[in-house]
Design an enzyme around this catalytic site. Sequence first.
Site, PDB file in Angstrom:
ATOM      1  N   HIS A  38      46.050  33.684  54.549  1.00  0.00           N
ATOM      2  CA  HIS A  38      44.686  33.537  55.066  1.00  0.00           C
ATOM      3  C   HIS A  38      44.695  33.086  56.527  1.00  0.00           C
ATOM      4  O   HIS A  38      43.941  33.600  57.357  1.00  0.00           O
ATOM      5  CB  HIS A  38      43.910  32.508  54.237  1.00  0.00           C
ATOM      6  CG  HIS A  38      43.660  32.911  52.823  1.00  0.00           C
ATOM      7  ND1 HIS A  38      44.294  32.308  51.765  1.00  0.00           N
ATOM      8  CD2 HIS A  38      42.836  33.849  52.285  1.00  0.00           C
ATOM      9  CE1 HIS A  38      43.874  32.841  50.639  1.00  0.00           C
ATOM     10  NE2 HIS A  38      42.998  33.783  50.923  1.00  0.00           N
ATOM     11  N   GLN A  62      32.094  39.044  41.380  1.00  0.00           N
ATOM     12  CA  GLN A  62      33.284  39.885  41.383  1.00  0.00           C
ATOM     13  C   GLN A  62      34.284  39.493  40.302  1.00  0.00           C
ATOM     14  O   GLN A  62      35.364  40.070  40.227  1.00  0.00           O
ATOM     15  CB  GLN A  62      33.955  39.883  42.757  1.00  0.00           C
ATOM     16  CG  GLN A  62      34.616  38.589  43.172  1.00  0.00           C
ATOM     17  CD  GLN A  62      35.062  38.637  44.620  1.00  0.00           C
ATOM     18  OE1 GLN A  62      34.243  38.626  45.532  1.00  0.00           O
ATOM     19  NE2 GLN A  62      36.373  38.692  44.850  1.00  0.00           N
ATOM     20  N   LYS A 151      45.795  43.039  53.799  1.00  0.00           N
ATOM     21  CA  LYS A 151      46.253  44.281  53.182  1.00  0.00           C
ATOM     22  C   LYS A 151      46.840  44.067  51.794  1.00  0.00           C
ATOM     23  O   LYS A 151      47.102  45.042  51.089  1.00  0.00           O
ATOM     24  CB  LYS A 151      47.292  44.957  54.081  1.00  0.00           C
ATOM     25  CG  LYS A 151      46.706  45.573  55.343  1.00  0.00           C
ATOM     26  CD  LYS A 151      47.775  46.352  56.105  1.00  0.00           C
ATOM     27  CE  LYS A 151      47.194  47.036  57.332  1.00  0.00           C
ATOM     28  NZ  LYS A 151      48.225  47.823  58.055  1.00  0.00           N
ATOM     29  N   LYS A 152      47.075  42.816  51.395  1.00  0.00           N
ATOM     30  CA  LYS A 152      47.548  42.617  50.021  1.00  0.00           C
ATOM     31  C   LYS A 152      46.551  43.199  49.037  1.00  0.00           C
ATOM     32  O   LYS A 152      46.926  43.795  48.035  1.00  0.00           O
ATOM     33  CB  LYS A 152      47.785  41.136  49.719  1.00  0.00           C
ATOM     34  CG  LYS A 152      48.485  40.935  48.364  1.00  0.00           C
ATOM     35  CD  LYS A 152      48.536  39.488  47.939  1.00  0.00           C
ATOM     36  CE  LYS A 152      47.236  39.065  47.312  1.00  0.00           C
ATOM     37  NZ  LYS A 152      47.041  39.685  45.957  1.00  0.00           N
ATOM     38  N   GLN A 156      40.759  46.872  48.097  1.00  0.00           N
ATOM     39  CA  GLN A 156      39.576  46.167  48.589  1.00  0.00           C
ATOM     40  C   GLN A 156      39.314  46.511  50.051  1.00  0.00           C
ATOM     41  O   GLN A 156      38.165  46.747  50.452  1.00  0.00           O
ATOM     42  CB  GLN A 156      39.762  44.664  48.435  1.00  0.00           C
ATOM     43  CG  GLN A 156      38.649  43.838  49.073  1.00  0.00           C
ATOM     44  CD  GLN A 156      38.855  42.354  48.870  1.00  0.00           C
ATOM     45  OE1 GLN A 156      38.492  41.810  47.843  1.00  0.00           O
ATOM     46  NE2 GLN A 156      39.449  41.693  49.857  1.00  0.00           N
ATOM     47  N   VAL A 179      51.655  38.706  53.882  1.00  0.00           N
ATOM     48  CA  VAL A 179      52.585  37.607  54.149  1.00  0.00           C
ATOM     49  C   VAL A 179      53.306  37.287  52.842  1.00  0.00           C
ATOM     50  O   VAL A 179      52.665  37.123  51.795  1.00  0.00           O
ATOM     51  CB  VAL A 179      51.850  36.367  54.685  1.00  0.00           C
ATOM     52  CG1 VAL A 179      52.828  35.227  54.933  1.00  0.00           C
ATOM     53  CG2 VAL A 179      51.100  36.716  55.973  1.00  0.00           C
ATOM     54  N   MET A 187      52.061  36.393  49.062  1.00  0.00           N
ATOM     55  CA  MET A 187      51.299  35.158  48.927  1.00  0.00           C
ATOM     56  C   MET A 187      49.925  35.445  48.335  1.00  0.00           C
ATOM     57  O   MET A 187      49.247  36.389  48.728  1.00  0.00           O
ATOM     58  CB  MET A 187      51.162  34.467  50.278  1.00  0.00           C
ATOM     59  CG  MET A 187      52.449  33.861  50.773  1.00  0.00           C
ATOM     60  SD  MET A 187      52.186  32.792  52.212  1.00  0.00           S
ATOM     61  CE  MET A 187      53.852  32.175  52.442  1.00  0.00           C
ATOM     62  N   SER A 189      46.500  33.230  46.168  1.00  0.00           N
ATOM     63  CA  SER A 189      45.962  31.987  45.613  1.00  0.00           C
ATOM     64  C   SER A 189      46.279  31.851  44.134  1.00  0.00           C
ATOM     65  O   SER A 189      46.309  30.737  43.598  1.00  0.00           O
ATOM     66  CB  SER A 189      44.447  31.943  45.831  1.00  0.00           C
ATOM     67  OG  SER A 189      44.142  31.944  47.214  1.00  0.00           O
TER      68      SER A 189
END
EC number: 6.3.2.1
Length: 280
Positions: A38, A62, A151-152, A156, A179, A187, A189
């Site tokens: 982030h 969502q 881009k992970k 979306q 990242v 990475m 959450s």
Amino acid sequence: MIQTLTDLSALRALVNGWKREGLRVALVPTMGNLHVGHYSLVMLARQYADRVVSSVFVNPTQFGPNEDFACYPRTPEADLRGLEDAGCDALWLPDVDTMYPLGTALATPIHAPGVSDVLEGECRPGHFDGVCTVVARLFNQVQPDVAAFGKKDYQQLAVIRQMVADLAFPIEILGGSIVREADGLAMSSRNQYLSAEERPISANIHKVLLQMRDSYAVGTPRAQVEDAASHALEQAGFRVDYAVVRLPDLSEPGDGHTGAHVALIAARLGSTRLIDNLEF
């Protein structure tokens, strides 16, 4: 020092003041529980704008039934410190009433046809409608010139790009590179849901993505690449939602193996659902 705002009129006054000074404004939307990925988006946004606003809002629309909305990690103090260190100028903290003044049941939905209906759209029906709806509201609240997304969440990002183009939002959309941890795990959450035993296993997703890329590059048929990837993940202990090779617009490639592609994986390890991708 970073400014924290919970009132929409105060947010608009701040942003309008910046714009009167001729400053470009960027938005980095998040759901909190922030990590280095982030913060890299904040630093990316800073390259394209004079002021950066980050939002933290855990968006109920969502999340599907039996998903992790109620227990989604919330770490407001750490988020604030990290954003300030990353160079964020303002933190926007809307509540549900501000975001959905008529309530979530009466919220005007936004659907991005096609790109939002495959892969994650099949696994999580309605998810991208919730994403589009909240992002459009954030765009209207902040009125940014630029917005950055990671881009992970490859699909979306594609959904948001389509919505922005179709609805003529005057906003430049930036995609920030994934990242990764030292062992390749993207990475996220949700990584903290992984148990001590699951954590090293989770790195297999990135290893399998690399195998998919290398196998496809030497001409292995796509179906064979995808089947081998699913099998490798299952052998490692995952329950696979999908492991696929797609074109950048998420359509299925033809017989040719040239040009840009992306490998995408969604799989569950224990109770944790992980997604990742690799462009090649």
